[in-house]
Design an enzyme around this catalytic site. Structure first.
Site, PDB file in Angstrom:
ATOM      1  N   ILE A  75       0.867  -1.267   0.039  1.00  0.00           N
ATOM      2  CA  ILE A  75       0.018   0.017   0.066  1.00  0.00           C
ATOM      3  C   ILE A  75       0.882   1.205   0.028  1.00  0.00           C
ATOM      4  O   ILE A  75       0.294   2.409  -0.283  1.00  0.00           O
ATOM      5  CB  ILE A  75      -0.895   0.175   1.306  1.00  0.00           C
ATOM      6  CG1 ILE A  75      -0.453  -0.059   2.621  1.00  0.00           C
ATOM      7  CG2 ILE A  75      -1.870  -0.927   0.987  1.00  0.00           C
ATOM      8  CD1 ILE A  75      -1.020   0.027   3.812  1.00  0.00           C
ATOM      9  N   ALA A  76       2.060   1.092   0.225  1.00  0.00           N
ATOM     10  CA  ALA A  76       2.822   2.425   0.274  1.00  0.00           C
ATOM     11  C   ALA A  76       4.421   2.109   0.451  1.00  0.00           C
ATOM     12  O   ALA A  76       4.803   0.917   0.843  1.00  0.00           O
ATOM     13  CB  ALA A  76       2.558   3.381   1.593  1.00  0.00           C
ATOM     14  N   ASP A 208      10.535  11.336  13.837  1.00  0.00           N
ATOM     15  CA  ASP A 208      10.370  11.890  12.290  1.00  0.00           C
ATOM     16  C   ASP A 208       8.779  12.275  12.083  1.00  0.00           C
ATOM     17  O   ASP A 208       8.188  11.801  11.318  1.00  0.00           O
ATOM     18  CB  ASP A 208      10.750  10.671  11.602  1.00  0.00           C
ATOM     19  CG  ASP A 208      10.913  11.109  10.210  1.00  0.00           C
ATOM     20  OD1 ASP A 208      10.933  12.293   9.765  1.00  0.00           O
ATOM     21  OD2 ASP A 208      10.540  10.237   9.354  1.00  0.00           O
TER      22      ASP A 208
END
Length: 666
Positions: A75-76, A208
């Site tokens: 998906i990513a 992050d």
């Protein structure tokens, strides 16, 4: 926040390919997978310089098994590897197969390194917060291309949109792409900071944060990527960060709580206005306020961003909780300004306004008693709350003295030395007029706590007590910059600016405070004074009408509104309004008579300057005609004389009544 669900197209969209310009060997950093002679580069292969294998396409395919989890699709692409949607092959309590997300976090040929990584990541399974995706497992699986072991975090599947998705998809009323509405951004920030506060309390650093890593699902926000989370007590030599979001000092110091808050501040900026160049010329700073309309229109938000992203970590917010509190205050201010509905909040830093200043008058052009009694300002301003964990807090609660000199004596007798006792002593000295001693105490305290905002607060109070508003203003500006979500610094700054003759600075601050919280009645009167001096009488009266009827200053506000209506060159409607207001107002005989004199005098002045104009209507039961108004003025003077105890003044009032009485036959 609006409810958000993920569209079908979003869940089935193809995974974007990694551009060839972004393909580098993970070992020697040489370009790999590049095309030649018009042919595309290979997404898989080996570096020609050191033989390190590379792969820029998903390594797992549909139906592949990773431990007990079966892959559905990729998906990513994340910062550490591919991200897959899968499901747990073990049935849950309902008999269904729970969807999960697998995120690659390590790829190594060293079994010991894999085991160490697994142990290091086990702590994420214990993270449990409603604003953080739940990590369920850490599993290992051999890479199909190289045979090396890869580690995957197994997380709950969240159905929604990332903040980056929402930012890219948002359109304004005209269908043009636009930043997200500021109230939405502020609400997102509060939820992110709640999650950050939880992690920091657990001794963890997120490292992050960026809009890609938070997902809006339903009416809730969740941090969805914990791959970069590290323990604050043992930060590894390498850690993740993203240009444009990462704090500048991280390269030298490593991640900290302050650098985490920096990433949140940068993310809020990216989401809320067109922040072009945030990874280049603005990678370590914000644009000037005047260059960004949103920041120019929302000073408090601008100050919040600048503190959160200050280049000096010591100047940033000290905790996620503190930043969240200020963000909430800014949100209340923005919402109140947008729909004119007050949004009072609970401050954890200041008391609310207990006394008032400037409520007995509204500035007028030369009218008697129009000047503010600024000596009432310092005692009326809210005070910083005492830190309950301070060693001297119990002693302070036991002080029963009322007058400032007695409070000073009581504080000096306390056998404990603590920040709160020192600062309370400073405040008492200022109230007692011991300004030199207060300044000396502040100088000593400043050497121990140079970044304590209360230094500026009390220095500002000292300047006000010495009748030096111009010198006080920079100190209150400093407090405002540190606590942009608090109302008392804005009130103090507005008062100092007005006293200094700067209505351009005072007016917006008074308005901001009053619109947000109607408990700050002094702000309503200050705002009305500024508006009246600008000739905006209708707005001035509207501000005063906002003082609630159950407030002790309501009557003063109505008196001030009456006087505002009686400004020079008043219109007939304003004159009639002043009379109607006075007629409705429950006042004592003396106060009623004093104001009646002012109304009738203004009415006579209006008649003199408007001969031939329709004089229809009544003022305090008298028609707008010279003779009728004189009868009314005469009666007001006689009423005033009847309640005056001073004999000489009584005689003068009777004489005045006789002079203004119209000529009669009897």
């Amino acid at each position: 926040m609006p409810r958000v669900t993920r569209s079908d197209s979003a869940t089935t969209a193809p995974v974007p390919e990694i551009d060839e310009s972004q393909r580098f060997c993970r070992t020697c950093k040489s370009p790999v997978g590049r095309g030649r002679n018009g042919q595309p580069g290979r997404p898989r292969g080996f570096c020609t310089k050191d033989g390190t294998p590379f792969c820029f396409e998903p390594t797992l395919a549909e139906s592949d098994s990773v431990d007990r989890y079966e892959i559905d699709r990729c998906i990513a692409r994340g910062g550490q590897g591919w991200i897959y949607l899968g499901h747990d092959t073990h049935f849950d309590d309902t008999g269904g197969q729970r969807p999960v997300v697998l995120k690659g976090v390590i790829d190594s040929t060293d079994p010991d390194a894999i085991e160490q990584a697994r142990q290091e990541r086990r702590f994420l399974i214990e993270v449990d917060h409603p604003n953080i995706v739940k990590v369920n497992d850490f599993v290992r699986h051999p890479d199909p291309l190289t045979g090396t072991m890869a580690g995957y975090l197994v997380m709950e599947y969240i159905d929604g949109r990332t903040l980056l998705d929402l930012h890219r998809e948002y359109r304004d009323d005209e269908g043009n792409r636009a930043p997200l509405p500021l109230p939405h951004v502020l609400a997102y920030g509060i939820e992110v900071l709640q999650a950050m506060a939880y992690l920091h309390e657990k001794g963890l650093l997120y490292c992050d944060f960026k809009p890609d890593n938070a997902m809006h699902t339903g009416d809730q926000l969740k941090l969805i990527d914990l791959g970069a989370v590290v323990r604050a007590e043992s930060v590894p030599d390498s850690f993740l960060g993203t240009v444009g979001y990462q704090a500048p000092e991280v390269v030298d110091t490593g991640p900290t709580v302050a650098s985490d808050l920096y990433t949140v501040g940068r993310s809020l900026a990216v989401l809320s206005f067109s922040f072009e160049g945030f990874t280049r010329q603005f990678r370590d700073r914000l644009p000037n306020r005047d260059d960004v309309p949103l920041l120019a229109a929302n000073e408090s938000y601008d100050l919040l961003l600048r503190r959160a992203t200050h280049t000096d970590p010591a100047q940033r917010f000290t905790s996620a909780e503190q930043m969240s509190q200020q963000l909430e205050g800014v949100l209340l201010e923005v919402l109140a300004a947008s729909d004119a509905h007050p949004r009072p909040g609970l401050s954890r830093v200041f008391t609310v306004e207990q006394r008032t200043f400037g409520t007995d008058t509204v500035v007028g052009d030369g009218r008697p008693g129009s000047q503010v009694d600024w000596s009432a300002l310092v005692p009326a301003l809210p005070t910083p709350l005492v830190d309950p964990v301070d060693p001297g807090a119990g002693h302070l609660a036991a002080i029963a003295a009322a007058d400032p000199d007695s409070v000073v004596d009581a504080l000096l007798a306390i056998p404990v030395d603590s920040p709160e006792i020192v600062l309370q002593l400073v405040g008492a000295r200022i109230a007692a007029g011991q300004l030199d001693a207060a300044h000396q105490d502040l100088d000593v305290y400043a050497a121990k706590a140079p970044h304590d905002w209360r230094l500026s607060w009390y220095r500002g109070l000292g300047e006000l007590a010495a009748s030096r508003p111009r010198e006080a203003r920079p100190y209150f500006e400093q407090v405002y910059a540190v606590l942009p979500g608090e109302l008392p610094p804005k009130l103090a700054l507005a008062a100092a600016a007005e006293w200094d003759g700067d209505d351009d600075r005072a007016g917006p601050l008074y308005e901001r405070v009053w619109r947000t919280d109607t408990r700050y009645v002094s702000a309503a009167f200050g705002y009305a004074r500024v508006l009246e001096r600008r000739g905006e009488l209708t707005a001035a009266v509207a501000a005063l009408d906002g003082v609630p009827e159950d407030n002790a200053q309501h009557t003063f506000a109505q008196v001030a509104a009456i006087r505002a209506c009686l400004a020079p060159n008043l219109a007939k409607a304003e004159l009639l309004e002043a009379g109607a207001r006075l007629k409705r107002l429950p006042l004592g005989i003396e106060r009623q008579a004093e104001l009646s004199v002012e109304v009738f005098q203004a009415a006579l002045e209006w008649v003199r300057h408007n001969e031939g104009v329709d004089g229809g209507g009544e003022v305090l039961g008298r028609r707008l005609a010279d003779r009728q108004l004189r009868f009314g003025l005469e009666k007001a003077y006689r009423d005033l004389a009847g309640v005056t105890e001073d004999a000489d003044r009584r005689i003068e009032l009777v004489r005045t009544a006789n002079r203004v009485r119209p000529r009669t036959l009897f």
